[in-house]
Design a protein around this motif. Structure first.
Motif, PDB file in Angstrom:
ATOM      1  N   ALA A 260      29.755  46.191  40.201  1.00  0.00           N
ATOM      2  CA  ALA A 260      30.349  46.433  38.878  1.00  0.00           C
ATOM      3  C   ALA A 260      31.797  45.943  38.857  1.00  0.00           C
ATOM      4  CB  ALA A 260      30.275  47.913  38.524  1.00  0.00           C
ATOM      5  N   GLN A 261      32.532  46.227  39.926  1.00  0.00           N
ATOM      6  CA  GLN A 261      33.932  45.801  40.027  1.00  0.00           C
ATOM      7  C   GLN A 261      34.029  44.277  40.052  1.00  0.00           C
ATOM      8  OE1 GLN A 261      35.746  47.450  43.552  1.00  0.00           O
ATOM      9  NE2 GLN A 261      37.785  47.355  42.670  1.00  0.00           N
ATOM     10  N   THR A 262      33.130  43.623  40.796  1.00  0.00           N
ATOM     11  CA  THR A 262      33.138  42.163  40.884  1.00  0.00           C
ATOM     12  C   THR A 262      32.738  41.534  39.551  1.00  0.00           C
ATOM     13  OG1 THR A 262      32.655  42.289  43.250  1.00  0.00           O
ATOM     14  CG2 THR A 262      32.255  40.168  42.153  1.00  0.00           C
ATOM     15  N   CYS A 263      31.755  42.107  38.880  1.00  0.00           N
ATOM     16  CA  CYS A 263      31.349  41.584  37.565  1.00  0.00           C
ATOM     17  C   CYS A 263      32.488  41.696  36.554  1.00  0.00           C
ATOM     18  CB  CYS A 263      30.106  42.301  37.055  1.00  0.00           C
ATOM     19  SG  CYS A 263      28.609  41.852  37.969  1.00  0.00           S
ATOM     20  N   LYS A 264      33.231  42.789  36.612  1.00  0.00           N
ATOM     21  CA  LYS A 264      34.390  42.943  35.727  1.00  0.00           C
ATOM     22  C   LYS A 264      35.419  41.851  36.032  1.00  0.00           C
ATOM     23  CE  LYS A 264      37.989  46.163  34.348  1.00  0.00           C
ATOM     24  NZ  LYS A 264      38.719  47.365  34.689  1.00  0.00           N
ATOM     25  N   TRP A 265      35.649  41.581  37.325  1.00  0.00           N
ATOM     26  CA  TRP A 265      36.576  40.517  37.737  1.00  0.00           C
ATOM     27  C   TRP A 265      36.088  39.172  37.178  1.00  0.00           C
ATOM     28  CZ3 TRP A 265      37.059  35.824  39.939  1.00  0.00           C
ATOM     29  CH2 TRP A 265      38.282  35.467  40.475  1.00  0.00           C
ATOM     30  N   LEU A 266      34.793  38.878  37.359  1.00  0.00           N
ATOM     31  CA  LEU A 266      34.230  37.608  36.881  1.00  0.00           C
ATOM     32  C   LEU A 266      34.292  37.507  35.361  1.00  0.00           C
ATOM     33  CD1 LEU A 266      31.188  37.354  39.326  1.00  0.00           C
ATOM     34  CD2 LEU A 266      33.166  35.810  39.264  1.00  0.00           C
ATOM     35  N   ASP A 267      33.995  38.591  34.652  1.00  0.00           N
ATOM     36  CA  ASP A 267      34.082  38.580  33.187  1.00  0.00           C
ATOM     37  C   ASP A 267      35.506  38.228  32.738  1.00  0.00           C
ATOM     38  OD1 ASP A 267      31.405  39.330  32.965  1.00  0.00           O
ATOM     39  OD2 ASP A 267      31.863  41.443  32.528  1.00  0.00           O
ATOM     40  N   THR A 268      36.497  38.847  33.371  1.00  0.00           N
ATOM     41  CA  THR A 268      37.895  38.556  33.046  1.00  0.00           C
ATOM     42  C   THR A 268      38.192  37.091  33.316  1.00  0.00           C
ATOM     43  OG1 THR A 268      38.562  40.822  33.570  1.00  0.00           O
ATOM     44  CG2 THR A 268      40.306  39.151  33.577  1.00  0.00           C
ATOM     45  N   TYR A 269      37.789  36.625  34.483  1.00  0.00           N
ATOM     46  CA  TYR A 269      38.049  35.239  34.883  1.00  0.00           C
ATOM     47  C   TYR A 269      37.396  34.243  33.910  1.00  0.00           C
ATOM     48  CZ  TYR A 269      38.359  30.973  37.543  1.00  0.00           C
ATOM     49  OH  TYR A 269      38.627  29.684  37.907  1.00  0.00           O
ATOM     50  N   PHE A 270      36.121  34.430  33.617  1.00  0.00           N
ATOM     51  CA  PHE A 270      35.417  33.489  32.745  1.00  0.00           C
ATOM     52  C   PHE A 270      35.852  33.598  31.284  1.00  0.00           C
ATOM     53  CE2 PHE A 270      32.362  33.159  36.344  1.00  0.00           C
ATOM     54  CZ  PHE A 270      32.481  31.791  36.528  1.00  0.00           C
ATOM     55  N   ASN A 271      36.627  34.619  30.962  1.00  0.00           N
ATOM     56  CA  ASN A 271      37.238  34.713  29.634  1.00  0.00           C
ATOM     57  C   ASN A 271      38.617  34.069  29.611  1.00  0.00           C
ATOM     58  OD1 ASN A 271      35.364  35.943  27.810  1.00  0.00           O
ATOM     59  ND2 ASN A 271      35.515  37.790  29.047  1.00  0.00           N
ATOM     60  N   GLY A 272      38.940  33.313  30.671  1.00  0.00           N
ATOM     61  CA  GLY A 272      40.178  32.538  30.700  1.00  0.00           C
ATOM     62  C   GLY A 272      41.421  33.320  31.054  1.00  0.00           C
ATOM     63  N   LYS A 273      41.258  34.451  31.701  1.00  0.00           N
ATOM     64  CA  LYS A 273      42.410  35.266  32.096  1.00  0.00           C
ATOM     65  C   LYS A 273      42.434  35.434  33.606  1.00  0.00           C
ATOM     66  CE  LYS A 273      42.338  37.852  27.811  1.00  0.00           C
ATOM     67  NZ  LYS A 273      41.068  38.157  27.213  1.00  0.00           N
ATOM     68  N   ALA A 274      43.618  35.585  34.158  1.00  0.00           N
ATOM     69  CA  ALA A 274      43.762  35.823  35.597  1.00  0.00           C
ATOM     70  C   ALA A 274      43.510  37.297  35.882  1.00  0.00           C
ATOM     71  CB  ALA A 274      45.157  35.426  36.065  1.00  0.00           C
TER      72      ALA A 274
END
Length: 165
Positions: free
Chosen positions: A51-65
């Protein structure tokens, strides 16, 4: 036993692996060195680390660091670990060359020089793509070279980070 979770990114499917506590792998479907046997022998699970990694990936793929790194654990050599530690210092939207990493490793080890090819081999075998940002490593002249996930994905990831190619 390893645990596995599937994530659908805008670029392709991604397999996440965990020992139950930390992230141990993150690979694009079909990438070079994809651990087919590990994935096939793992148990599909929903874990807090996923869940934590998916949240990280969602943030990343939405163009944010993302402002954190999920807990990671790797079974690797000390040399590769040193390379991955340097990769983790490359800021979002920036790059570093294989030669620059080789110079840092040589300095850390107190030796005159380190092979950029050895660094490239370690980078290519990165078991936690994107989070350990091997896509941010470029050739000496700034050209996009080698990426286990494919150069098209490397280019897209860098563009997502608004890096000028």
């Amino acid at each position: 036993m390893n645990n596995i979770f599937r994530y659908t990114s805008p670029l392709s499917g991604i397999a996440l692996a965990s020992d139950g506590e930390a992230l141990t792998g993150l690979w694009f479907d079909g990438q070079k060195y994809y651990p087919h046997k590990l994935v096939e022998e793992s148990i599909e699970a929903e874990l807090p680390i996923f869940a934590q990694t998916c949240k990280w990936l969602d943030t990343y793929f939405n163009g944010k660091a993302p402002d954190y790194i999920p807990p990671i654990s790797m079974q690797t050599t000390p040399f590769r670990k040193a390379v991955y530690d340097i990769l983790l210092t490359i800021p979002y939207g920036q790059t570093m060359t294989y030669g620059e990493i080789a110079r840092i490793i040589a300095e850390q080890q107190g030796i005159e020089r380190m092979s950029a090819q050895a660094v490239g081999n370690a980078v290519g075998h990165n078991p936690i793509s994107i989070i350990i940002p091997c896509h941010r490593v470029v050739g000496a002249d700034g050209d996009l070279t080698g990426y286990a996930g494919g150069l098209d994905k490397k280019k897209t990831l860098l563009q997502l980070e608004k890096y000028s190619i």
